[in-house]
Design a protein around this motif. Structure first.
Motif, mmCIF file in Angstrom:
data_model
loop_
_atom_site.group_PDB
_atom_site.id
_atom_site.type_symbol
_atom_site.label_atom_id
_atom_site.label_comp_id
_atom_site.label_asym_id
_atom_site.label_seq_id
_atom_site.Cartn_x
_atom_site.Cartn_y
_atom_site.Cartn_z
ATOM 1 N N ALA A 111 0.841 -1.189 0.000
ATOM 2 C CA ALA A 111 0.000 0.000 0.000
ATOM 3 C C ALA A 111 0.882 1.247 0.000
ATOM 4 O O ALA A 111 1.961 1.264 0.595
ATOM 5 C CB ALA A 111 -0.903 -0.003 1.227
ATOM 6 N N LYS A 112 0.407 2.285 -0.674
ATOM 7 C CA LYS A 112 1.134 3.550 -0.734
ATOM 8 C C LYS A 112 0.103 4.668 -0.860
ATOM 9 O O LYS A 112 -1.017 4.448 -1.316
ATOM 10 C CB LYS A 112 2.078 3.563 -1.941
ATOM 11 C CG LYS A 112 1.360 3.325 -3.277
ATOM 12 C CD LYS A 112 2.315 3.153 -4.423
ATOM 13 C CE LYS A 112 1.546 2.908 -5.729
ATOM 14 N NZ LYS A 112 2.440 2.670 -6.871
ATOM 15 N N VAL A 115 2.693 4.949 5.437
ATOM 16 C CA VAL A 115 1.964 5.085 6.698
ATOM 17 C C VAL A 115 1.098 3.849 6.904
ATOM 18 O O VAL A 115 1.092 2.941 6.075
ATOM 19 C CB VAL A 115 1.084 6.359 6.697
ATOM 20 C CG1 VAL A 115 1.948 7.604 6.527
ATOM 21 C CG2 VAL A 115 0.039 6.291 5.580
ATOM 22 N N VAL A 116 0.348 3.827 7.998
ATOM 23 C CA VAL A 116 -0.528 2.689 8.270
ATOM 24 C C VAL A 116 -1.727 2.727 7.328
ATOM 25 O O VAL A 116 -2.441 3.725 7.254
ATOM 26 C CB VAL A 116 -1.007 2.697 9.735
ATOM 27 C CG1 VAL A 116 -1.990 1.550 9.973
ATOM 28 C CG2 VAL A 116 0.178 2.562 10.687
ATOM 29 N N HIS A 117 -1.942 1.644 6.614
ATOM 30 C CA HIS A 117 -3.109 1.459 5.762
ATOM 31 C C HIS A 117 -3.863 0.222 6.267
ATOM 32 O O HIS A 117 -3.445 -0.423 7.232
ATOM 33 C CB HIS A 117 -2.702 1.261 4.299
ATOM 34 C CG HIS A 117 -1.969 2.422 3.708
ATOM 35 N ND1 HIS A 117 -2.590 3.548 3.236
ATOM 36 C CD2 HIS A 117 -0.622 2.637 3.513
ATOM 37 C CE1 HIS A 117 -1.702 4.407 2.771
ATOM 38 N NE2 HIS A 117 -0.506 3.873 2.919
ATOM 39 N N ASP A 122 -4.654 -4.743 8.918
ATOM 40 C CA ASP A 122 -3.852 -3.528 8.805
ATOM 41 C C ASP A 122 -2.547 -3.799 8.065
ATOM 42 O O ASP A 122 -2.021 -4.911 8.070
ATOM 43 C CB ASP A 122 -3.536 -2.976 10.194
ATOM 44 C CG ASP A 122 -4.716 -2.238 10.809
ATOM 45 O OD1 ASP A 122 -5.701 -2.011 10.084
ATOM 46 O OD2 ASP A 122 -4.653 -1.901 12.000
ATOM 47 N N MET A 123 -2.022 -2.750 7.455
ATOM 48 C CA MET A 123 -0.743 -2.792 6.750
ATOM 49 C C MET A 123 0.154 -1.763 7.421
ATOM 50 O O MET A 123 -0.087 -0.555 7.330
ATOM 51 C CB MET A 123 -0.945 -2.496 5.261
ATOM 52 C CG MET A 123 -2.063 -3.340 4.652
ATOM 53 S SD MET A 123 -2.519 -2.898 2.968
ATOM 54 C CE MET A 123 -1.206 -3.697 2.032
ATOM 55 N N ILE A 124 1.194 -2.245 8.107
ATOM 56 C CA ILE A 124 2.006 -1.413 8.990
ATOM 57 C C ILE A 124 3.420 -1.302 8.422
ATOM 58 O O ILE A 124 4.017 -2.328 8.064
ATOM 59 C CB ILE A 124 2.039 -2.017 10.402
ATOM 60 C CG1 ILE A 124 0.599 -2.130 10.943
ATOM 61 C CG2 ILE A 124 2.894 -1.182 11.342
ATOM 62 C CD1 ILE A 124 0.488 -2.897 12.232
ATOM 63 N N PRO A 125 3.977 -0.093 8.326
ATOM 64 C CA PRO A 125 5.343 0.060 7.799
ATOM 65 C C PRO A 125 6.343 -0.774 8.598
ATOM 66 O O PRO A 125 6.314 -0.796 9.832
ATOM 67 C CB PRO A 125 5.612 1.562 7.971
ATOM 68 C CG PRO A 125 4.262 2.202 7.985
ATOM 69 C CD PRO A 125 3.357 1.209 8.649
ATOM 70 N N GLY A 126 7.202 -1.485 7.879
ATOM 71 C CA GLY A 126 8.223 -2.298 8.519
ATOM 72 C C GLY A 126 7.755 -3.641 9.021
ATOM 73 O O GLY A 126 8.525 -4.382 9.636
ATOM 74 N N ARG A 127 6.507 -3.986 8.773
ATOM 75 C CA ARG A 127 5.970 -5.263 9.244
ATOM 76 C C ARG A 127 5.104 -5.881 8.161
ATOM 77 O O ARG A 127 4.343 -5.177 7.496
ATOM 78 C CB ARG A 127 5.143 -5.045 10.512
ATOM 79 C CG ARG A 127 4.409 -6.294 10.996
ATOM 80 C CD ARG A 127 3.654 -6.022 12.273
ATOM 81 N NE ARG A 127 2.823 -7.142 12.677
ATOM 82 C CZ ARG A 127 2.097 -7.186 13.788
ATOM 83 N NH1 ARG A 127 2.097 -6.145 14.600
ATOM 84 N NH2 ARG A 127 1.373 -8.250 14.065
ATOM 85 N N CYS A 138 -9.037 0.939 1.275
ATOM 86 C CA CYS A 138 -8.222 1.134 2.473
ATOM 87 C C CYS A 138 -9.171 1.535 3.600
ATOM 88 O O CYS A 138 -9.975 2.451 3.444
ATOM 89 C CB CYS A 138 -7.172 2.207 2.254
ATOM 90 S SG CYS A 138 -6.249 2.639 3.764
ATOM 91 N N ALA A 139 -9.084 0.832 4.730
ATOM 92 C CA ALA A 139 -10.001 1.074 5.843
ATOM 93 C C ALA A 139 -9.328 1.803 6.995
ATOM 94 O O ALA A 139 -9.832 1.787 8.113
ATOM 95 C CB ALA A 139 -10.584 -0.253 6.325
#
Length: 274
Positions: free
Chosen positions: A125-126, A180-182, A194-199, A217-218
């Motif tokens: 995600a971006k 960022v968090v998506h 969730d889609m978390i930066p670095g994870r 995206c929620a």
């Protein structure tokens, strides 16, 4: 006016959104998980409704049976406690909580158990679009999509970024974020993560019904969060292979992730993924 109003109210029950009543407005076998999720949802609601009816009934009985009569004088006999009732009121909620937890936990474990998938899609995600890296039968392909600007024009929905999946094939979705968090959400799949930066988070499923489904995206992720939409298209294996043939070779990975203090190198507004 009363007849017209009643008729309009009845007609609202004919809409596609309410045709399944209180059930989730999703076909039972959209994926291999939607059935068990619906079962958990429906059985939970049945249970809490029965408990609610029992509780309301006991409350109403107490109100009627122990109301103050005209012939009563003074205060009723005061009781400091009733041990059997207190044990009952403690044990029953505890059993209910443990029961709900057991069924929820077993369903969650079944959904989140890793599987040896035939297709792996690394979804990145971006702000405010999506990159799809496909790995299927020794093929590595990618689709770096761009942000869809909603204008209200008819047919615009078809231009949204599209994730293509083959029907009947086990799929692992690797969910990553470039900035960022998506949050990856396909309502028809009854799953959101969730889609978390670095994870990297993982979603496992098998699409079982061909068709096109809405995704979004929620997680509030910035100025154009409302336009961070996508389609999921579930097709036959042959059509999926034809789609892969139209994509570029390789993957676009972490090299395009935003570094602290930088903007995305692979912007959602680019057209060639460069």
């Amino acid at each position: 006016m009363a007849i017209a109003g009643s008729g309009a109210l009845l007609l609202t029950g004919c809409s596609a959104e309410v045709q399944r009543g209180w059930l989730p407005n999703v076909e039972r076998d959209t994926t291999n998980h939607t059935g068990m999720i619906q079962d958990l949802w429906v059985n939970t609601w049945i249970t809490v409704l029965l408990v609610g009816i029992l509780t309301w009934g006991l409350m109403l009985w107490c109100i009627i049976a122990y109301r103050r009569r005209k012939t009563d004088t003074g205060y009723p006999r005061q009781l400091s406690y009733n041990l059997p009732i207190e044990i009952f009121y403690t044990a029953v909620p505890l059993v209910m909580v443990l029961t709900f937890f057991t069924f929820s936990d077993s369903t969650e474990k079944a959904i989140n158990t890793p599987v040896d998938s035939e297709l792996v899609v690394d979804i990145r995600a971006k702000q405010w679009a999506w990159d799809y890296n496909y790995t299927y039968q020794d093929q590595e392909k990618y689709d770096a999509t761009v942000q869809a600007h909603l204008t209200g024009e008819e047919g615009r929905k078809a231009e949204l970024p599209t994730l293509v999946l083959p029907v009947g094939k086990t799929v692992t979705l690797e969910l990553n974020s470039r900035d960022v968090v998506h949050s990856f959400w396909v309502p028809a799949f009854l799953q959101k993560l969730d889609m978390i930066p670095g994870r990297t988070n993982y979603m496992y499923l098998t699409p079982e019904v061909e068709g096109q489904f809405d995704g979004k995206c929620a997680e509030l992720c910035g100025e154009y969060h409302s336009e961070m939409l996508f389609n999921v298209k579930v097709v036959s294996e042959g059509e999926f292979l034809n789609h892969l043939a139209t994509l570029k070779d390789g993957h676009v990975g972490e090299e395009y992730d935003r570094k602290p203090g930088e903007v995305n190198q692979l912007s959602a507004h680019t057209t060639e993924g460069k």
